[in-house]
Design an enzyme around this catalytic site. Sequence first.
Site, mmCIF file in Angstrom:
data_model
loop_
_atom_site.group_PDB
_atom_site.id
_atom_site.type_symbol
_atom_site.label_atom_id
_atom_site.label_comp_id
_atom_site.label_asym_id
_atom_site.label_seq_id
_atom_site.Cartn_x
_atom_site.Cartn_y
_atom_site.Cartn_z
ATOM 1 N N GLU A 1 9.245 25.683 113.775
ATOM 2 C CA GLU A 1 7.937 25.396 113.181
ATOM 3 C C GLU A 1 6.979 24.880 114.269
ATOM 4 O O GLU A 1 5.781 25.074 114.194
ATOM 5 C CB GLU A 1 8.094 24.359 112.059
ATOM 6 C CG GLU A 1 6.942 24.352 111.066
ATOM 7 C CD GLU A 1 7.272 23.598 109.791
ATOM 8 O OE1 GLU A 1 8.132 24.066 109.019
ATOM 9 O OE2 GLU A 1 6.679 22.536 109.557
ATOM 10 N N LYS B 1 4.215 13.381 101.953
ATOM 11 C CA LYS B 1 3.047 12.863 102.660
ATOM 12 C C LYS B 1 1.788 13.154 101.842
ATOM 13 O O LYS B 1 0.980 12.287 101.595
ATOM 14 C CB LYS B 1 2.993 13.563 104.017
ATOM 15 C CG LYS B 1 1.990 13.041 104.981
ATOM 16 C CD LYS B 1 2.377 13.557 106.359
ATOM 17 C CE LYS B 1 1.216 13.601 107.298
ATOM 18 N NZ LYS B 1 1.612 14.156 108.607
ATOM 19 N N HIS C 1 35.763 30.918 114.836
ATOM 20 C CA HIS C 1 36.438 31.917 113.998
ATOM 21 C C HIS C 1 35.417 32.727 113.216
ATOM 22 O O HIS C 1 35.758 33.385 112.233
ATOM 23 C CB HIS C 1 37.396 31.218 113.034
ATOM 24 C CG HIS C 1 38.439 30.419 113.747
ATOM 25 N ND1 HIS C 1 39.683 30.921 114.051
ATOM 26 C CD2 HIS C 1 38.391 29.165 114.277
ATOM 27 C CE1 HIS C 1 40.371 29.995 114.715
ATOM 28 N NE2 HIS C 1 39.601 28.931 114.862
ATOM 29 N N GLY D 1 5.293 15.799 109.698
ATOM 30 C CA GLY D 1 6.403 15.854 108.741
ATOM 31 C C GLY D 1 7.764 15.989 109.410
ATOM 32 O O GLY D 1 8.687 15.221 109.143
ATOM 33 N N ARG D 2 7.883 16.957 110.320
ATOM 34 C CA ARG D 2 9.210 17.223 110.911
ATOM 35 C C ARG D 2 9.599 16.202 111.977
ATOM 36 O O ARG D 2 10.679 16.308 112.555
ATOM 37 C CB ARG D 2 9.265 18.653 111.439
ATOM 38 C CG ARG D 2 8.196 19.015 112.444
ATOM 39 C CD ARG D 2 8.153 20.531 112.665
ATOM 40 N NE ARG D 2 7.038 20.939 113.507
ATOM 41 C CZ ARG D 2 5.801 21.133 113.089
ATOM 42 N NH1 ARG D 2 5.502 20.933 111.818
ATOM 43 N NH2 ARG D 2 4.850 21.521 113.915
HETATM 44 C C1 G6Q Z 1 6.604 19.556 108.702
HETATM 45 C C2 G6Q Z 1 5.783 20.266 107.747
HETATM 46 C C3 G6Q Z 1 6.400 20.459 106.382
HETATM 47 C C4 G6Q Z 1 6.222 19.264 105.439
HETATM 48 C C5 G6Q Z 1 6.572 19.722 104.020
HETATM 49 C C6 G6Q Z 1 6.467 18.614 103.009
HETATM 50 O O1 G6Q Z 1 6.254 19.243 109.793
HETATM 51 O O2 G6Q Z 1 4.537 19.695 107.714
HETATM 52 O O3 G6Q Z 1 7.754 20.790 106.446
HETATM 53 O O4 G6Q Z 1 7.000 18.190 105.841
HETATM 54 O O5 G6Q Z 1 5.745 20.789 103.668
HETATM 55 O O6 G6Q Z 1 5.182 18.117 102.937
HETATM 56 P P1 G6Q Z 1 4.860 16.811 102.132
HETATM 57 O O7 G6Q Z 1 5.559 15.667 102.760
HETATM 58 O O8 G6Q Z 1 3.373 16.658 102.178
HETATM 59 O O9 G6Q Z 1 5.356 17.027 100.732
#
Ligand code: G6Q
Length: 522
Positions: free
Chosen positions: A354, A208, A385, A268-269
Amino acid sequence: MALKNINPTKTQAWGKLTNHFNENKNINIKDLCKDKNRTADFSLELGDLSVDFSKNRITKETIGLLVELAKEVDLKDAIEKQYVGAVINVTEGREVLHTALRSNSEEPILIDGKNIKPQIQTALRKIRSFSNKVISGKWKGYSGKSITDIVNIGIGGSDLGPDMVVESLQYYKNQLTTHFVSNVDGDHVSEVIKKLNPETTLFVIVSKTFTTQETITNAETLKNWFLKSATIFDIPKHFVAVSTNLEAVDNFGIDKANVFPMWNWVGGRFSLWSAVGLSISLSVGYDNYRALLDGAEEMDLHYKNTDFENNIPVILALLSVWYNNFYEAETEAVLPYSQYLKKLPDYLQQAIMESNGKGVDRNGDTIDYQTGTIVWGSTGTNMQHAFMQLVHQGTKLIPADFIGYKESLYGLTDHHKKLMANYHGQIEALAFGKSKEEVYLELKFSGEEDKIAKLLPFKVFEGNRPSNSVLFDKLTPHSLGKLIALYEHKIYTQGILWNIYSYDQFGVELGKELAKKLLNTH
Ligand code: G6Q
């Protein structure tokens, strides 16, 4: 349009729940399940999904009071605000609209007065046309050969979702081989490089910000490796990017036509539903990717429109709060009975921890009650197991979600019967245990009467260990989308109940800053 700011522990419902807990904390699931209507009363269905939450330390009154809590913190208002695009990610000043990404409705969603739906459709069309070209072999590499391998370069939200989905949908996969490079550990990328041919590899850089140290380092390494065999003029045929940072993408040498959009209103997540999911569409084809989105949308509509008593994500969130805040359980296990879902626990660890691992409330005040649960897990039956001993007989209370499928994909019915016998067996063993009397009789009738005095206490299972059964008909792109969206909504619901902001992640950013500083000083 801000989220309300209500301390859950100061609500009337919390007071009632505290009393209810004190009066009922010793209730036993085995006794509760003597009621013949229990399963029917504590089960919910949504199409091909049935959730049975009867094996919990709850009564109808518990659910009633938990729902009262959800109403008192005005969960309804929070859900509505999320869907219409209010700035509910207050600390980052952003809307949170992963639900818009999978919406099939024409209803506009406005950001700064502009409807975002057309941009989403344009991005989807671009994903479809690009995926079709690569999968059909029409997209050629620099030596005229078709693409055979995809490398997704990203980390965190730009890696875990696509990686988990591609793994989970392996059955639906086409001829392309998909690799994921995430760790800044050079050994990770080196191992992947060993498997690649530069002439037939497509690199998808997902970032991003396009500034993330791990991703940019890996992307540069892969570009340098590629340029040992090709020239910079070949880059457009082999490198595409998913990003908001067009300038940085351009500086990297990627053709503008090969950039897929990301938006600040998608975290992101929660972004696998956007072009971040490009590797998914490349791996299983656009139609399957769209089915994943449609499954998520089915859950979105359910979450938005269903009263809390019958709302699957809300009920699972309330149960989690019940154990976390009243029974003081610290962890939750996620146990998929499908080898395909082996990456789901890792994915959920990020999504859940997170989002809700926060110690400050929406007022900015330090919280004096428990928030985010620790989530962990692995696939059945392997984990039976491994760590299940502790869940059955250890000293900790660990509520668990069992995720299963009525049908297997390859139709090996003998295997599937055994798998599901284990699934149901574990749920029952946890809930009902094995009493002293049962162990006594078992030893007696197996001719081991002489061992009773010595072995009896060790063979007793106290039971009363809660779990939910999350059962789908079959693992399909649609049902997977629904499952992921279920957890997404559970996360937000818990964030609202705990009066925290679920959509920022300052805890992660501190680590990023420090690593940069230390790199410059060492
Ligand atoms: C998720 C976070 C984090 C992010 C990564 C990658 O919610 O914001 O996990 O996705 O740090 O970031 P970039 O996509 O900016 O590389």
